[in-house]
Design an enzyme around this catalytic site. Sequence first.
Site, short mmCIF file in Angstrom:
data_model
loop_
_atom_site.label_atom_id
_atom_site.label_comp_id
_atom_site.label_asym_id
_atom_site.label_seq_id
_atom_site.Cartn_x
_atom_site.Cartn_y
_atom_site.Cartn_z
N THR B 312 39.64 33.16 39.16
CA THR B 312 38.37 34.08 38.47
C THR B 312 38.42 33.51 37.05
OG1 THR B 312 38.99 36.04 40.11
CG2 THR B 312 37.66 36.30 38.05
N TRP B 315 36.90 30.01 37.17
CA TRP B 315 35.56 29.84 37.47
C TRP B 315 34.62 30.05 36.48
CZ3 TRP B 315 31.37 32.95 37.23
CH2 TRP B 315 30.16 32.51 37.95
N HIS B 316 35.09 30.83 35.41
CA HIS B 316 34.24 31.11 34.11
C HIS B 316 34.27 30.08 33.54
CE1 HIS B 316 34.33 35.31 35.46
NE2 HIS B 316 33.52 35.36 34.65
N GLY B 317 35.06 29.07 33.34
CA GLY B 317 35.26 28.11 32.34
C GLY B 317 36.54 27.06 32.78
#
Lengths: 351, 451
Positions: B312, B315-317
Amino acid sequence: MKKIFISIFAILFLGIFIINLITPDKLLSETENKKLQQMPEVSVENIMNGKFEDQYETYVSDQFILRDKWVAFKTFIDKNILLKKEINDIYIGNDNYLFEKHENIENKEQKLNKLEKFINQYPNTFVMIAPTSDEILKDKIKYMPTIDEYALLKDISSIVNDKYIDVYSTLNKNKDKYIYYMTDHHWTTYGSYLAYIEFCNKLNIEPLTFKFETISDNFLGTLHSRLNIPVKEDIIEKANPIVAIEKVVYDQQKEINQLFFDKYLSTKNQYGYFLDDNHGLIEITTNNKNGKTLTIVKDSYANCMISMLVNHYEKINIIDKRYFAAGYEAYLDESSDILILYNVISFFENF
Amino acid sequence: MVFSSTLFLFVFIPVFFLLYFISPSKIKNIILLIGSLIFYAWGEPIYILLMIFSTISDFFHGKLIEKYRGTTKSKIFLTSGLIINLLMLGFFKYSDFLIGIINGIFNTSIPFLNLPLPIGISFYTFQTMSYDIEVYRGQCKVQKNILDFAIFVTMFPQLVAGPIVNYSQVENELTNREPNIDSIYYGINRFIIGLCKKVLLANNIGIVWTEISSKNFSELSMLTAWLGILAFTFQIYFDFSGYSDMAIGLGKILGFNFPENFNFPYIAKTVTDFWRRWHITLSSWFRDNVYIPLGGNRKHQLRNIFIVWCLTGLWHGAAFNFVLWGLWFGTILIIEKKFLLKYFEKIPGIFQHIYTMLIVIIGWVFFSVENIKDIFVYLGKMFAFDNIIDNYSIYVVLNYFIIFILCILFSAPILKIKNKNIVSAINCILFIICIAYIVSASYNPFLYFRF
């Protein structure tokens, strides 16, 4: 009811689209001081590298109907509903004064080195760097982040030594007088007069007294352009020169023989009244045949002071490096005195 | 193309929706597809080929998974479909991250690729992967028409910033949707709300974080540090949820029902609850496609939580601070599941809420500051009592206190206006105000004339 609402929105979206489409494109914006993007060229190359897309997007927003009014509306909301004190990089200070929010100075060392080289090459150079209103009048914008201009001026004076003309003290002493405009980033003609006195003192010239004539009482300047809302207007004065002006040549092309231009008083940029706004090179000849020449390397702060300085020289050359970047050395070589005159922020940006 | 721009609102929307609504139903999908491709290509003239490739790849993978259903070949095609998507995502988003790790461990100096990130790639690869998975699990029917499938992948409302839509959720609507007065009315209102969140709240409070985050952290006062991260807390919520609102609204106008993505996350009383309210479609995706297949809470729960939260975060960066962010929450969630939730019921709601927001806000420091050392300097300043207030923090308060209050108010479901006419009237006014802010964003006067 829902149908009416949907219709209102459909009309809004479609209407604005159509109005923007059919109103003719404007070439430039007086308030923004720039050329507006025109319809970009449609070519496969431009579309593939993204240039067309960027320019078209700028085109849509630059040509948006009533652009200035939308900005005024946004400023209104910021000021009266969000109660902001800083809007569009302008501080709303006390007593109707607006102030410009400045970015941190970059390239400080580089500019100081440049200055040092200049004065070494031309030892008859005097340096006058003026603080802006957000330093002298900073009581009107308590807590707002400002640049320490006093420290910057100290850095400059330590390089220039005895040919540095300090105007900070006199401006600070007179800060309760009308020495800076409320809506513009320039000092007033009276503010520049205080600096002129310091110039005379440094050069051992007797300062003259001038008659100040009001030429406008509805000046809304560069700071106002960022907000576009009603604010208290400024008064512009001029100081009439005492000697006679024989010849004035602008950019080696136009001989107009005047220092003041009425046509600006009916436009947004009334400060352009002085010296026809900004030119790269202005050559003035007076009837004071004392054989002395002054060359000024300057920004627009000098413009309202010129009519005071001309009285002491036979010839004055005025150079603005933003528009006359190279090739002006001949003028420096032939001058008895050289003056570098900027406001401190502009000095670090443009010298 | 950005939703909150004059280009999108007053060129794309009028032209697209005019053509869409005057077209007969059979042509509507073609208009939607062409419009979406133009929308995407506008910002990414080259990368649109990637998205088209992903579409074609998963379209055929779906058919192959279906054709060989019941045999191992089916599973092989599921795997290859997923791997192709992950390789694409991995290459364009994570290659420099991996190169950095390799250089760090093996002391090599492999040069970075510096690839610009294709817009929306984190969203559309996850959507196409969910299609492969749902076909394999029999949760949806295979799409035989490549144009209809392309609409699922490329349609412009949720392409750039979500919500992540599973194929089964819009399966029927791809070929059979009937927007009516109610859905269009709802859609417009929802879109305006999202636009207001982004333009009026997120963009304005974001200025505070932009300024504070560019300062030298060791010079921040405690109040400045808190104001900065609070500003970011609100900015990311209103920006992200605003985009989801706009996507859902546009979807409704077209006749699609996209899933909700945010449910007032900042009123959560536990971190567990927070993650049921924040970026809901992403947590659901990881839960259904990673957590549960790995065993969920039945086998190796701690390991599964650890993996899901690393992913997670990533996924954001593509940087370590995002992994830290994910692990921060993973750890807290484990602690909550194992001990805290039992005791929490006895604590008054207000303390539960303060605890939750503290965890979330500290989490945002990990998320928003990329340099690991700087993260801890910043956190230190938030609890440094030697320099509590300075002039700069007073300036921020004086200038932004109204905006902060509005952000706090609108983070909670306070407005429950029953009368729809009043809601519509308010939305009209708010929309006009949004236009003023959008036009002003590009307004930048010069002090002297620029040639």
